[in-house]
Write a protein that holds these residues in place. Structure first.
Motif, PDB file in Angstrom:
ATOM      1  N   UNK A  49       0.852  -1.181   0.000  1.00 39.76           N
ATOM      2  CA  UNK A  49       0.000   0.000   0.000  1.00 39.76           C
ATOM      3  C   UNK A  49       0.893   1.238   0.000  1.00 39.76           C
ATOM      4  N   UNK A  50       0.567   2.172  -0.867  1.00 39.55           N
ATOM      5  CA  UNK A  50       1.330   3.419  -0.889  1.00 39.55           C
ATOM      6  C   UNK A  50       0.355   4.579  -0.720  1.00 39.55           C
ATOM      7  N   UNK A  51       0.647   5.445   0.247  1.00 38.85           N
ATOM      8  CA  UNK A  51      -0.262   6.567   0.520  1.00 38.85           C
ATOM      9  C   UNK A  51       0.520   7.881   0.373  1.00 38.85           C
ATOM     10  N   UNK A  52       0.012   8.747  -0.493  1.00 45.61           N
ATOM     11  CA  UNK A  52       0.659  10.042  -0.692  1.00 45.61           C
ATOM     12  C   UNK A  52      -0.263  11.124  -0.127  1.00 45.61           C
ATOM     13  N   UNK A  53       0.282  11.950   0.740  1.00 51.70           N
ATOM     14  CA  UNK A  53      -0.516  13.006   1.368  1.00 51.70           C
ATOM     15  C   UNK A  53      -0.190  14.351   0.727  1.00 51.70           C
ATOM     16  N   UNK A  54      -1.238  15.130   0.569  1.00 53.67           N
ATOM     17  CA  UNK A  54      -1.050  16.462  -0.007  1.00 53.67           C
ATOM     18  C   UNK A  54      -1.795  17.492   0.844  1.00 53.67           C
ATOM     19  N   UNK A  55      -1.255  17.860   1.981  1.00 48.59           N
ATOM     20  CA  UNK A  55      -1.927  18.882   2.791  1.00 48.59           C
ATOM     21  C   UNK A  55      -1.799  20.250   2.101  1.00 48.59           C
ATOM     22  N   UNK A  56      -2.846  21.045   2.200  1.00 45.08           N
ATOM     23  CA  UNK A  56      -2.787  22.391   1.602  1.00 45.08           C
ATOM     24  C   UNK A  56      -1.596  23.152   2.164  1.00 45.08           C
ATOM     25  N   UNK A  57      -1.404  22.968   3.488  1.00 45.89           N
ATOM     26  CA  UNK A  57      -0.238  23.577   4.116  1.00 45.89           C
ATOM     27  C   UNK A  57       0.403  22.539   5.008  1.00 45.89           C
ATOM     28  N   UNK A  58       1.674  22.635   5.239  1.00 43.70           N
ATOM     29  CA  UNK A  58       2.367  21.696   6.098  1.00 43.70           C
ATOM     30  C   UNK A  58       1.715  21.732   7.470  1.00 43.70           C
ATOM     31  N   UNK A  59       1.326  20.583   7.959  1.00 44.45           N
ATOM     32  CA  UNK A  59       0.529  20.545   9.188  1.00 44.45           C
ATOM     33  C   UNK A  59       0.905  19.332  10.010  1.00 44.45           C
ATOM     34  N   UNK A  60       0.889  19.491  11.320  1.00 45.57           N
ATOM     35  CA  UNK A  60       1.117  18.331  12.173  1.00 45.57           C
ATOM     36  C   UNK A  60      -0.197  17.626  12.458  1.00 45.57           C
ATOM     37  N   UNK A  61      -0.221  16.380  12.208  1.00 44.63           N
ATOM     38  CA  UNK A  61      -1.356  15.554  12.647  1.00 44.63           C
ATOM     39  C   UNK A  61      -0.912  14.100  12.688  1.00 44.63           C
ATOM     40  N   UNK A  62      -1.754  13.311  13.318  1.00 46.53           N
ATOM     41  CA  UNK A  62      -1.435  11.887  13.398  1.00 46.53           C
ATOM     42  C   UNK A  62      -2.036  11.149  12.213  1.00 46.53           C
ATOM     43  N   UNK A  63      -1.232  10.320  11.598  1.00 44.36           N
ATOM     44  CA  UNK A  63      -1.785   9.413  10.583  1.00 44.36           C
ATOM     45  C   UNK A  63      -1.864   8.052  11.259  1.00 44.36           C
ATOM     46  N   UNK A  64      -3.060   7.492  11.291  1.00 41.75           N
ATOM     47  CA  UNK A  64      -3.232   6.194  11.957  1.00 41.75           C
ATOM     48  C   UNK A  64      -3.623   5.157  10.928  1.00 41.75           C
ATOM     49  N   UNK A  65      -2.719   4.251  10.720  1.00 40.78           N
ATOM     50  CA  UNK A  65      -2.918   3.234   9.679  1.00 40.78           C
ATOM     51  C   UNK A  65      -3.225   1.904  10.336  1.00 40.78           C
ATOM     52  N   UNK A  66      -4.336   1.328   9.920  1.00 41.45           N
ATOM     53  CA  UNK A  66      -4.681   0.041  10.506  1.00 41.45           C
ATOM     54  C   UNK A  66      -3.680  -1.034  10.078  1.00 41.45           C
ATOM     55  N   UNK A  67      -3.184  -1.763  11.058  1.00 39.71           N
ATOM     56  CA  UNK A  67      -2.372  -2.946  10.789  1.00 39.71           C
ATOM     57  C   UNK A  67      -3.264  -4.150  11.079  1.00 39.71           C
ATOM     58  N   UNK A  68      -3.771  -4.789  10.043  1.00 41.77           N
ATOM     59  CA  UNK A  68      -4.750  -5.873  10.282  1.00 41.77           C
ATOM     60  C   UNK A  68      -4.174  -6.954  11.180  1.00 41.77           C
ATOM     61  N   UNK A  69      -5.042  -7.577  11.934  1.00 38.27           N
ATOM     62  CA  UNK A  69      -4.617  -8.649  12.832  1.00 38.27           C
ATOM     63  C   UNK A  69      -3.887  -9.777  12.111  1.00 38.27           C
ATOM     64  N   UNK A  70      -4.244  -9.996  10.852  1.00 36.74           N
ATOM     65  CA  UNK A  70      -3.619 -11.101  10.117  1.00 36.74           C
ATOM     66  C   UNK A  70      -2.242 -10.736   9.582  1.00 36.74           C
ATOM     67  N   UNK A  71      -1.889  -9.442   9.607  1.00 32.88           N
ATOM     68  CA  UNK A  71      -0.662  -8.995   8.939  1.00 32.88           C
ATOM     69  C   UNK A  71       0.517  -9.061   9.900  1.00 32.88           C
ATOM     70  N   UNK A  72       1.018 -10.246  10.094  1.00 32.84           N
ATOM     71  CA  UNK A  72       2.171 -10.353  10.999  1.00 32.84           C
ATOM     72  C   UNK A  72       3.459  -9.999  10.279  1.00 32.84           C
TER      73      UNK A  72
END
Lengths: 633, 633
Positions: free
Chosen positions: B452-475
Motif C-alpha cells: 500500500x502506498x499513501x501520498x498526502x497532499x496537505x494544503x499547508x504543512x501541518x502536524x497531525x497523526x496518521x493512523x494506519x490500521x495494521x490488520x490482525x492477520x498482517x504479521x
C-alpha cells in the motif's frame, strides 16, 4: 408368500442375564411407573365420560395442535405393555388397572361404535374430518393392539369386543363403496394392528380393511387435500404429502421420506400385507425402501429420521450427529418392519439391522432405572441432552417398554421344516418344528460374549434344518455340532448357517461369534462423519461419555488409526458391561485466551479414551457424549 | 463520546481495481436490475393508492404471515441504493424512477402523516397493532434512509419532507406521554435511520425518538405481550422475546440472541446512541455483545446467526457449516455496527471484523454479474445451494448493493487531530484534518496484494497523526515514511500504527502487509470445525469449490498439516484473483459398493487442492463447496 413365522414371545423364556435384567426392570418398574404417569398427567381421567369438559392440558403448538389428541393411543400402548407383563406373570393389581380403563372405554363408546375420547368429549361434530393430523385411526390402532395383547394374556374378550365394534364402524365409514370416505390414516398404525387381529381371529374383513388403507394411500386426488379443503384448512402440512408418505401410491414409493415413525409403521404394514396377500409389488416396494434407508439414510446406531423439523427423513447421506432426531419410536418400528421382512426372506441384512436397532437405536430409549426416556437420540451431545421422566408426547416411553416386554418374540422363527435363530442371548423355548415339539435351550452371555451354546431336545428324533444367524459383524465365526467343527462359510447362505440333520435329544450346537472391537467408517458422502471413526463390538455401537473419561473433553479427542482398541470388562459398572479403551489424544481449550479462531493448531496431549455402549449413556447424569471420534491417520 | 467521524463515501473515490469493478457492476447492472425486479414483482405497483385491493401475491406462511408486508422497505432500500448511484454519477433516468416512487408515496400518505402502503390499502384499522411482526417501523426506517440518501444525492427535499411528516406522526403515536403507545419496533432499523437524520438536520427530536425506542425495548411488562393480548394473538413469537431482543432492557443484554439482523441493527443503533448521548452503559452493553459474538458466535467468514429456524443465534460455539444461515443482511449489518464501534474507540478488533465481514460475509451475497444473490451463506454445500435472481424476501439484495455503492465510506475517518485509514484498496480523497485540507492518494492492489502506498497532499504543512490500521492477520508488517523504515510494532496501538509528524505535500507512506497463505483453526469447542482447517490470505477466507477441482470430491478431501499452501495468481479467472493451492488427499467413494458403513477405512489418493476466495464461489454454476477442510495431522 409368508415363509417364516416368528415364535410368540410368550413361548420363549429369557434366561440370559442381559435381557432378563431389562425385562425385570420393565415389569417391576416401568409398567407401574407408566401407569402412575398416565394417572398423574390426567390421561386416565380423560377417558371418564361424560363429564364437564376440562381445559386442554397440553398447550397447543403454533399450528394450534395439541398432542393431547392422541392420549387414547398412550392408554392403548400401556395396556399392551401391561398385558405383556401379565403374559410373563399374572398380577391382579395390573389386571384391575386395565379392567378399570376398559370399563371407562366401554362407557365412552358411542352406540354406533365410535370410540375416541377427545372427539366424543370435545368436538364430536368434527370426527373423521381430519385424518391427516388428528390421529383417530392411529389411536384406534393402538387401542386395538392393547385389546389383542390383553386378550392373549388373560383370555378376557371385553376390550376386544369393544374394539371389534369400533372396527365395524371404521369399516363402514371408510372404503371405496358408495357413501364411504376414501380416507386413510395420516399416521399409519391401525394397518399392522388389523393384521395382528386377523392373525388372532382369522377374520378376513380386518385384513381387507388393512389392505384398503394401504392401497388407497397416495391415490389422486389426495384425500388429505379433499378433507383439508372441506375444513377450510391452511394446507400447511398438506403441502408436504411426503410427510405422511401419501405423496404417491405405496407400490411406487422408492425413497424413504417424511415422518420416520409413520414411514416405519407403513412399511411394516406393507410387508405384512405382502406376506398375507402374496403381493409381489408390495414386497418389491418394501425391498426398495429398505435398500434406500439402509444404504443412505440410517445412522450407525440404526437411528432413522435425522431431522426434528419433520421428525423424519431429509436427503441422502444427511446424518448430522449433534442434531440427530432418530426418534426412539422410529427404531422400535424399524425392528417391527425388519421382523416382517424376515417373515418373507431369510436375509441376514434384515436381522443385522433388527439387532442393530434393538441394541442401539431402541434400547437407548429406556434408562437403567426403567423410568426415564430418550425421545430423540443424538450421536453427539454437549451435555445438554438428557433423559426425562415424561413427555408431552409420551409415545416413545411405551414403545420402548412394549418392545422389551416382548423382546423374546424376536429370537426364533420356524418355517415348514426349519428352526431359525435370529438373535442370541440366553433363552429357553419349545417349538413345533417339522411336526415335532422341539425343546431349545440357548446359553450365552450375549451381547458381551459371542459364545453361544444351543441344546436341542426334540420329542422324537427328527430331521429339520437349524438355521443360525451369523451376524454380519462376526467375521471368522466357528461352529460345532456335538463337539465336531463344521464349515461355517461353506454352509452359510444369506447370513444364516444351515445345519440339516436328524436331531436327537441333547444334540448340542456351539457357536463362536468373534467379538473383536472394530472401527467403523461411514461412506465418505456422509459429511458429518467424514474423517471420523465409530467403535463397535458385536452388535453394540460405542460412544465416549464424559463419565468414563474424567479430565478429557470427549468431543475434542482424536483416535490414531494405528491405536489398538481393547475390550475392557467392567463388572462394577451397571450390571457388568464391556467397555472399549484405546490410547488417543485430547485437544485442550487452554491457550486459546477466548479466541474463536487462530492460526496456531490446537494443542493436544496423550489421553486414554474409554468408550461405553451407546445404549448405556446418560445413566450417570448429564455430560458430553460422542459416537463418531475424529481419527488421526 | 464520539471520537472518530467516518469520511462520507461521496468524499472518497475508489480507484483500485477491486472495488472499482464491484462498484461499476452495482451501478451499471445491479441498480437497474433491482428496479426491474421491483416492477416485475408488483412492488412498485403496490405503492399506487388508492386502487382496488389486489390479492396478496406472496402466499402467507404457516403463521399466516406474508413477507409482502414489508415491500415498502424494499422500495426504501432501492431508493437508497439508487441515490448512492446518483451520488457517484447523476442519471436522469434513475432520478425519474425515484421521483415516480416518491410521487406515489406522497399520494399514499394519509393526512395524519401515516405512510404504510400495506396497511393503508388492506387493513388501516389495524395499523400500529402488531409492531412485533408487521414491520411498520422497520419500513419507515428504510424509507427514511432512502429519503436521506436521495436528498444528499440531489438536494431534493420532497421525499424527506414526506418522511418528516410521517416521523411527526410516529413521534406523536409512540412515547411515554399520556395517550401514547409505549411500543417499539419488532425489527429495529428506524433507530439508526433516525440518528442519520439527526446528523443531517440536527433536529434533536429525531435523536430523542431513536433513544426512546432503544430505551423502551425490553421494559416489563413486555409491549409485544400487551399488543398480542389486545389482538387475541397466539403468542407464538411472543414466547421468544429473545427473537426480537426485547427479552430484557438493552443495557442489561450480554448475549447475542434471536434474529441476527434485528440484533445487528439494534446494536448499531445502540452504538450510535452511546456516541451521541455519551451513554457509557450503552457502550458497555455494545462491548459485551461484541465480545460475545466475536468470541463464541461468529463464523470464520464473519457470518452471524447460524440457524434458519429463527434466522438467528443459537448457542455458544454452535456454528454448523452446511446449514449455516449467516444471512447476507446480518453481515452487512455487522459492518454497520463495527463502523459505529470504531467511532467510539480505535480498536483494530472492530476494523478486523468489519473487513472480514465485508470481504466474506457480505460481498459473497452479490454475484459477479451483479444480478444474483445469496440470502443464506453456508460454509459447506453439496451443490444444491445456489444464487437466485430474486427472493420472496428480497432484503439481502439491496443490503448488498447499498453496501457496495457506499463502500468507500468505510475507508477513512478523522478525529480532532488525526487521519485514520481503516481499509485499503486504492482510493483518492480530500479531508479536513487538524484544520487543513489534506489530499490523500492511496495506491494498492488490495486485497490481492498487501503493498500500500499513501501520498498526502496537505494544503499547508501541518502536524497531525496518521493512523494506519495494521490488520490482525498482517504479521511482520513493515512501513516506510518517505523511504525511511519505521518501527511498526513499537508504534502500533490497538492495531493502528500511529505516525505523528508535520506532513508536507508529497509525503509518502508505504505499507507492506504480508499476505501469506495461512491456516486457521477454530476453537476446539466449535465441534463442526473440529479436526478441520480453513485457509485465509489477507482478509480473504478461501473455500474449495468443485469448479477448480475437477475429479476431486471437494468435501471428501484431507489437507496434511505439513503440506505447503501456496498463492496462485490467476489473471484468467474473473477479473484476476489469487487462489491457493496445496497437495492433499482425495477420498474416493469407490469400493463402497453402496455400503453406508464398513470396517475398512476409505481409500485415498494424492490430489492437488485448489481454493478460491469464498466470496467468489458459485459464480460458475452450482457445485459442491467447503470452507473447513479435514486436516491430516
Amino acid at each position: 408368500m409368508r415363509r417364516y413365522t416368528p415364535a410368540r414371545f410368550t413361548d420363549v423364556k429369557l434366561t440370559g442375564a442381559f435381557w432378563r435384567e431389562r425385562l425385570d426392570t420393565v415389569l417391576a418398574r416401568t409398567v407401574p411407573s407408566q401407569h402412575r404417569q398416565l394417572a398423574a398427567h390426567g390421561i386416565l381421567e380423560s377417558l371418564k365420560l361424560p363429564k364437564p369438559v376440562p381445559p386442554v392440558s397440553i398447550p397447543p403448538n403454533r399450528h394450534n395442535f395439541t398432542t393431547q389428541i392422541f392420549w387414547d393411543s398412550d392408554v392403548g400402548k400401556w395396556i399392551e405393555v401391561a398385558s405383556y407383563a401379565l403374559a410373563h406373570k399374572r398380577d391382579a393389581e395390573i389386571e384391575a388397572q386395565i379392567d378399570a380403563v376398559v370399563e371407562d372405554l366401554a362407557k365412552a363408546q358411542l352406540p354406533d361404535g365410535y370410540l375416541n375420547c377427545w372427539y366424543i368429549q370435545r368436538e364430536l361434530e368434527n370426527r373423521w374430518t381430519n385424518l391427516r393430523d388428528n390421529h383417530e385411526l392411529y389411536n384406534a390402532g393402538h387401542l386395538l393392539e392393547g385389546a389383542i395383547a390383553y386378550y392373549q394374556a388373560t383370555g378376557r374378550r371385553r376390550f376386544l369386543d369393544i374394539m371389534e365394534r369400533y372396527l365395524d364402524h371404521i369399516a363402514e365409514t371408510f372404503g371405496t363403496g358408495p357413501g364411504q370416505k376414501r380416507g386413510y390414516p395420516g399416521h399409519p398404525e391401525i394397518e399392522l394392528a388389523l393384521v395382528k387381529l386377523y392373525h388372532l381371529t382369522g377374520d378376513k374383513r380386518r385384513l381387507d380393511l388393512a389392505a384398503y388403507f394401504v392401497n388407497e394411500r397416495g391415490a389422486k386426488p389426495n384425500y388429505f387435500d379433499i378433507e383439508a379443503e372441506a375444513r377450510g384448512d391452511d394446507h400447511y402440512w398438506a403441502g408436504t404429502h411426503e410427510y405422511s408418505q401419501s405423496h404417491k401410491p405405496v407400490r411406487e414409493q422408492d425413497k424413504a421420506v417424511g415422518h420416520a415413525v409413520r414411514a416405519m409403521y407403513l412399511y411394516t404394514a406393507m410387508a405384512d400385507l405382502a406376506a398375507e396377500l402374496d403381493d409381489a409389488a408390495l414386497k418389491r416396494a418394501c425391498e426398495r425402501l429398505w435398500e434406500d434407508i439402509t444404504t443412505k439414510r440410517m445412522y450407525v446406531t440404526a437411528g432413522v429420521g435425522p431431522s426434528a423439523h419433520n421428525e423424519g427423513f431429509t436427503k441422502d447421506y444427511d446424518l448430522p450427529n449433534d442434531t440427530a432426531y432418530a426418534e426412539t419410536c422410529a427404531s422400535v418400528a424399524l425392528i417391527l418392519w425388519a421382523q416382517r421382512m424376515l417373515n418373507l426372506d431369510l436375509e441376514g441384512k434384515y436381522a443385522d439391522t433388527l439387532e442393530l436397532a434393538l441394541f442401539n437405536g431402541a434400547l437407548t430409549g429406556l434408562s437403567r432405572d426403567g423410568e426415564h426416556y430418550f425421545y430423540d437420540n443424538p450421536l453427539e451431545s454437549d451435555g445438554s441432552h438428557t433423559r426425562w421422566a415424561w413427555h408431552p408426547c409420551p409415545c416413545c416411553t411405551m414403545n420402548a417398554s412394549r418392545l422389551i416386554a416382548s423382546v423374546s418374540g424376536y429370537f426364533y422363527a420356524t418355517s415348514a421344516d426349519s428352526l431359525i435363530v435370529h438373535l442370541y442371548g440366553g433363552t429357553e423355548t419349545t417349538l413345533d418344528v417339522a411336526g415335532t415339539r422341539v425343546g431349545v435351550m440357548e446359553e450365552s452371555d450375549y451381547p458381551w460374549s459371542g459364545a453361544v451354546s444351543i441344546t436341542l431336545t426334540p420329542e422324537a428324533e427328527t430331521e429339520f434344518g437349524l438355521k443360525l444367524r451369523i451376524p454380519g459383524w462376526a467375521r471368522g465365526a466357528r461352529a460345532k455340532v456335538n463337539g465336531e467343527e463344521i464349515d461355517v462359510a461353506a454352509n452359510t447362505v444369506n447370513g444364516y448357517l444351515g445345519i440339516r440333520r436328524r436331531w436327537a435329544k441333547g444334540d448340542r450346537v456351539e457357536l463362536d461369534l468373534p467379538m473383536r472391537p472394530e472401527r467403523v467408517y461411514a461412506n465418505p458422502q456422509v459429511s458429518a462423519d467424514f474423517g471420523r471413526v465409530a467403535l463397535r463390538r458385536g452388535p453394540l455401537v460405542y460412544c465416549l461419555e464424559q463419565a468414563d473419561n474424567p479430565g478429557i473433553p470427549v468431543r475434542q479427542t482424536r483416535l490414531p488409526r494405528n491405536s489398538e482398541v481393547r475390550a475392557l470388562a467392567r463388572n462394577d459398572l451397571f450390571d457388568g458391561a464391556t467397555l472399549l479403551t484405546a490410547e488417543g489424544k485430547a485437544i485442550d481449550d487452554d491457550g486459546w485466551q477466548r479466541a474463536l479462531y487462530r492460526t496456531e493448531p490446537p494443542r493436544e496431549r496423550p489421553a486414554t479414551l474409554t468408550a461405553i455402549p451407546y445404549f448405556l449413556w446418560n445413566n450417570r447424569g448429564p455430560g458430553p457424549m460422542q459416537v463418531w471420534i475424529a481419527e488421526e491417520v
